[in-house]
Motif scaffolding. Structure first.
Motif, PDB file in Angstrom:
ATOM      1  N   SER A   5     -68.235  11.903  21.086  1.00 50.04           N
ATOM      2  CA  SER A   5     -68.405  10.994  19.960  1.00 50.04           C
ATOM      3  C   SER A   5     -68.215  11.754  18.654  1.00 50.04           C
ATOM      4  O   SER A   5     -67.804  11.178  17.670  1.00 50.04           O
ATOM      5  CB  SER A   5     -69.755  10.295  20.028  1.00 50.04           C
ATOM      6  OG  SER A   5     -70.784  11.245  19.940  1.00 50.04           O
ATOM      7  N   SER A   6     -68.462  13.061  18.660  1.00 48.34           N
ATOM      8  CA  SER A   6     -68.277  13.762  17.399  1.00 48.34           C
ATOM      9  C   SER A   6     -66.792  13.904  17.046  1.00 48.34           C
ATOM     10  O   SER A   6     -66.446  13.818  15.880  1.00 48.34           O
ATOM     11  CB  SER A   6     -69.007  15.111  17.394  1.00 48.34           C
ATOM     12  OG  SER A   6     -68.264  16.075  18.062  1.00 48.34           O
ATOM     13  N   PHE A   7     -65.931  14.103  18.051  1.00 50.40           N
ATOM     14  CA  PHE A   7     -64.491  14.148  17.743  1.00 50.40           C
ATOM     15  C   PHE A   7     -64.034  12.764  17.261  1.00 50.40           C
ATOM     16  O   PHE A   7     -63.281  12.652  16.294  1.00 50.40           O
ATOM     17  CB  PHE A   7     -63.680  14.619  18.958  1.00 50.40           C
ATOM     18  CG  PHE A   7     -62.197  14.804  18.686  1.00 50.40           C
ATOM     19  CD1 PHE A   7     -61.745  15.439  17.538  1.00 50.40           C
ATOM     20  CD2 PHE A   7     -61.250  14.325  19.588  1.00 50.40           C
ATOM     21  CE1 PHE A   7     -60.370  15.606  17.284  1.00 50.40           C
ATOM     22  CE2 PHE A   7     -59.884  14.484  19.347  1.00 50.40           C
ATOM     23  CZ  PHE A   7     -59.451  15.127  18.202  1.00 50.40           C
ATOM     24  N   LEU A   8     -64.524  11.716  17.924  1.00 49.79           N
ATOM     25  CA  LEU A   8     -64.185  10.357  17.493  1.00 49.79           C
ATOM     26  C   LEU A   8     -64.675  10.114  16.058  1.00 49.79           C
ATOM     27  O   LEU A   8     -63.936   9.575  15.225  1.00 49.79           O
ATOM     28  CB  LEU A   8     -64.801   9.323  18.453  1.00 49.79           C
ATOM     29  CG  LEU A   8     -64.482   7.848  18.152  1.00 49.79           C
ATOM     30  CD1 LEU A   8     -62.984   7.589  18.154  1.00 49.79           C
ATOM     31  CD2 LEU A   8     -65.178   6.936  19.166  1.00 49.79           C
ATOM     32  N   LYS A 154     -65.992   5.785  24.579  1.00 52.57           N
ATOM     33  CA  LYS A 154     -66.187   6.499  23.307  1.00 52.57           C
ATOM     34  C   LYS A 154     -65.247   7.692  23.207  1.00 52.57           C
ATOM     35  O   LYS A 154     -65.180   8.356  22.169  1.00 52.57           O
ATOM     36  CB  LYS A 154     -67.626   7.003  23.192  1.00 52.57           C
ATOM     37  CG  LYS A 154     -68.674   5.910  23.149  1.00 52.57           C
ATOM     38  CD  LYS A 154     -68.840   5.374  21.738  1.00 52.57           C
ATOM     39  CE  LYS A 154     -69.978   4.368  21.694  1.00 52.57           C
ATOM     40  NZ  LYS A 154     -69.793   3.405  20.595  1.00 52.57           N
ATOM     41  N   ASP A 155     -64.561   7.999  24.327  1.00 54.07           N
ATOM     42  CA  ASP A 155     -63.602   9.106  24.306  1.00 54.07           C
ATOM     43  C   ASP A 155     -62.346   8.609  23.584  1.00 54.07           C
ATOM     44  O   ASP A 155     -61.694   7.668  24.054  1.00 54.07           O
ATOM     45  CB  ASP A 155     -63.283   9.496  25.757  1.00 54.07           C
ATOM     46  CG  ASP A 155     -62.243  10.605  25.849  1.00 54.07           C
ATOM     47  OD1 ASP A 155     -61.646  10.965  24.809  1.00 54.07           O
ATOM     48  OD2 ASP A 155     -62.024  11.096  26.967  1.00 54.07           O
ATOM     49  N   PRO A 156     -62.000   9.219  22.448  1.00 59.31           N
ATOM     50  CA  PRO A 156     -60.827   8.719  21.701  1.00 59.31           C
ATOM     51  C   PRO A 156     -59.538   8.794  22.515  1.00 59.31           C
ATOM     52  O   PRO A 156     -58.572   8.090  22.204  1.00 59.31           O
ATOM     53  CB  PRO A 156     -60.764   9.637  20.473  1.00 59.31           C
ATOM     54  CG  PRO A 156     -61.574  10.841  20.828  1.00 59.31           C
ATOM     55  CD  PRO A 156     -62.616  10.384  21.812  1.00 59.31           C
ATOM     56  N   LEU A 229     -52.000  18.302  31.948  1.00 57.19           N
ATOM     57  CA  LEU A 229     -53.330  18.197  31.346  1.00 57.19           C
ATOM     58  C   LEU A 229     -53.459  19.110  30.134  1.00 57.19           C
ATOM     59  O   LEU A 229     -52.980  20.249  30.148  1.00 57.19           O
ATOM     60  CB  LEU A 229     -54.383  18.582  32.384  1.00 57.19           C
ATOM     61  CG  LEU A 229     -54.313  17.781  33.698  1.00 57.19           C
ATOM     62  CD1 LEU A 229     -54.927  18.554  34.853  1.00 57.19           C
ATOM     63  CD2 LEU A 229     -55.002  16.443  33.530  1.00 57.19           C
ATOM     64  N   ILE A 230     -54.121  18.594  29.098  1.00 59.37           N
ATOM     65  CA  ILE A 230     -54.368  19.364  27.872  1.00 59.37           C
ATOM     66  C   ILE A 230     -55.830  19.134  27.474  1.00 59.37           C
ATOM     67  O   ILE A 230     -56.299  17.992  27.509  1.00 59.37           O
ATOM     68  CB  ILE A 230     -53.443  18.906  26.719  1.00 59.37           C
ATOM     69  CG1 ILE A 230     -51.963  18.896  27.161  1.00 59.37           C
ATOM     70  CG2 ILE A 230     -53.613  19.800  25.494  1.00 59.37           C
ATOM     71  CD1 ILE A 230     -51.005  18.383  26.105  1.00 59.37           C
ATOM     72  N   PRO A 231     -56.544  20.200  27.095  1.00 57.33           N
ATOM     73  CA  PRO A 231     -57.933  19.981  26.654  1.00 57.33           C
ATOM     74  C   PRO A 231     -57.979  19.135  25.376  1.00 57.33           C
ATOM     75  O   PRO A 231     -57.305  19.448  24.400  1.00 57.33           O
ATOM     76  CB  PRO A 231     -58.452  21.398  26.355  1.00 57.33           C
ATOM     77  CG  PRO A 231     -57.452  22.341  26.946  1.00 57.33           C
ATOM     78  CD  PRO A 231     -56.149  21.611  27.030  1.00 57.33           C
ATOM     79  N   ILE A 232     -58.718  18.038  25.406  1.00 59.99           N
ATOM     80  CA  ILE A 232     -58.953  17.254  24.182  1.00 59.99           C
ATOM     81  C   ILE A 232     -60.456  17.137  23.959  1.00 59.99           C
ATOM     82  O   ILE A 232     -60.995  17.724  23.032  1.00 59.99           O
ATOM     83  CB  ILE A 232     -58.303  15.856  24.230  1.00 59.99           C
ATOM     84  CG1 ILE A 232     -56.781  15.973  24.422  1.00 59.99           C
ATOM     85  CG2 ILE A 232     -58.585  15.103  22.919  1.00 59.99           C
ATOM     86  CD1 ILE A 232     -56.047  14.638  24.466  1.00 59.99           C
TER      87      ILE A 232
END
Ligand code: ATP
Ligand code: ZN
Ligand code: MG
Length: 302
Positions: A5-8, A154-156, A229-232
């Motif tokens: 949620s903080s990245f969002l 909530k994951d952007p 796959l890429i870390p997001i």
């Protein structure tokens, strides 16, 4: 507050994504769209010489084709149908009364002939089937569409309406598996060129229910689906930003896609999750595009 949620929240604060009040349904800023356009030009650069036929469908498809696709067998939980009011004036009055008192006004809505597109390639197969036999040399298509999946989060990186760019290949088994391998190699090369850390792994689709478990295991055992796959939102659980799917002759059989001699074609599709790639870039290089590494900016904007 968790990492997701903080990245969002940072995406909302920066204005890159615009909150609509619904999880997974966002507006995008001009800058966010610039990044997607630049990445699509990079896709064109890598795939442009292959001679794919470009086709753009709107984000809704013919409901009859959707039914034939079998989507409701495999992924009923993700589908989105378009319903409309089809009543008379009396029905309209009771509809408005229903809304006024806060009752469910949607229950009398009727299904239309349109279903939201679940993956960019779905409208293609019946379209190509209608044209007749596939050439001995195979066929290649370049698609892009907004896709809908009912998976609020909530994951952007998990949106309900997002864009998928796809290449779809039809031909012999060797032809389409070579196509898939070449895009796995290109995918790694492209992501490296924009400074993203990638891994490729075997994957499966989220088939519904207990019978779905078996379909998923079978898909894995036969290496039918790979993901880049890429870390997001997490390094431990990186996000699928591309997928590489071999359908064997399943879609060929379902849609009647044949060579001139009547034998069934094999198909494969390669999908880029455009929002996810943009988010991976913002997550890796920061929210301020002006601060991105020079080499990345050069790859994207020349
Ligand atoms: P996941 O396992 O993360 O749900 P998927 O296997 O459902 O992904 P595909 O059906 O292969 O994904 O779709 C092709 C690409 O579309 C994915 O690799 C991903 O980049 C993107 N994508 C899929 N679902 C979403 C979503 N909900 N929001 C944003 N992008 C998505
Ligand atoms: Zn596809
Ligand atoms: Mg999924």
């Amino acid at each position: 507050m968790d990492m997701q949620s903080s990245f969002l929240d940072r995406l909302f604060d920066s204005g890159l994504l615009i909150d609509t009040g619904v999880d997974g349904l966002y507006g995008r800023s001009g800058l966010f769209e610039d990044v997607i356009s630049a990445f699509e030009r990079l896709i064109d650069k890598f795939g442009g010489a292959d001679g794919a036929e470009a086709i753009r469908f709107p984000p809704g498809m013919n409901r009859a084709f959707f039914e034939t696709s079998g989507y409701m067998k495999s992924f009923p939980q993700l589908a989105g149908t378009v319903h409309s009011f089809c009543g008379n004036e009396l029905d309209h009055m009771s509809l408005l009364k229903c809304m006024e008192v806060g009752d469910d006004w949607t229950k009398d809505q009727q299904a239309t002939d349109i279903v939201l597109t679940p993956a960019a390639c779905y409208p293609l197969y019946p379209t190509v089937a209608k044209r007749g036999a596939i050439s001995e040399n195979g066929a290649l298509y370049d698609l892009q569409s907004y896709c809908f999946r009912h998976e609020p989060s909530k994951d952007p990186a998990r949106q309900q309406l997002f864009r998928m760019r796809e290449y779809v290949c039809m031909g012999s088994e060797k032809h389409v598996t070579d196509f898939r391998q070449s895009w796995m190699d290109r995918g790694v090369e492209m992501m490296k060129a924009v400074g993203l850390d990638v891994t490729i792994d075997v994957a499966n689709d989220p088939f519904f229910g207990r019978a779905g478990k078996m379909l998923a295991n079978n898909q894995r055992d036969q290496n039918l689906k790979f993901e880049l796959l890429i870390p997001i939102t997490s390094v431990a659980k990186p996000t699928a930003c591309m997928s590489f799917n071999y359908h064997q002759d399943a879609f060929g059989t379902k849609w009647g896609l044949n060579f001139a001699d009547g034998s069934v074609v094999h198909t494969a599709c390669v999908g880029f999750g455009l929002e996810r790639i943009a988010l991976a870039l913002f997550h890796t290089h920061g929210l301020d595009v002006k601060e991105w590494p020079e080499s990345v900016r050069k790859t994207l904007w020349g």
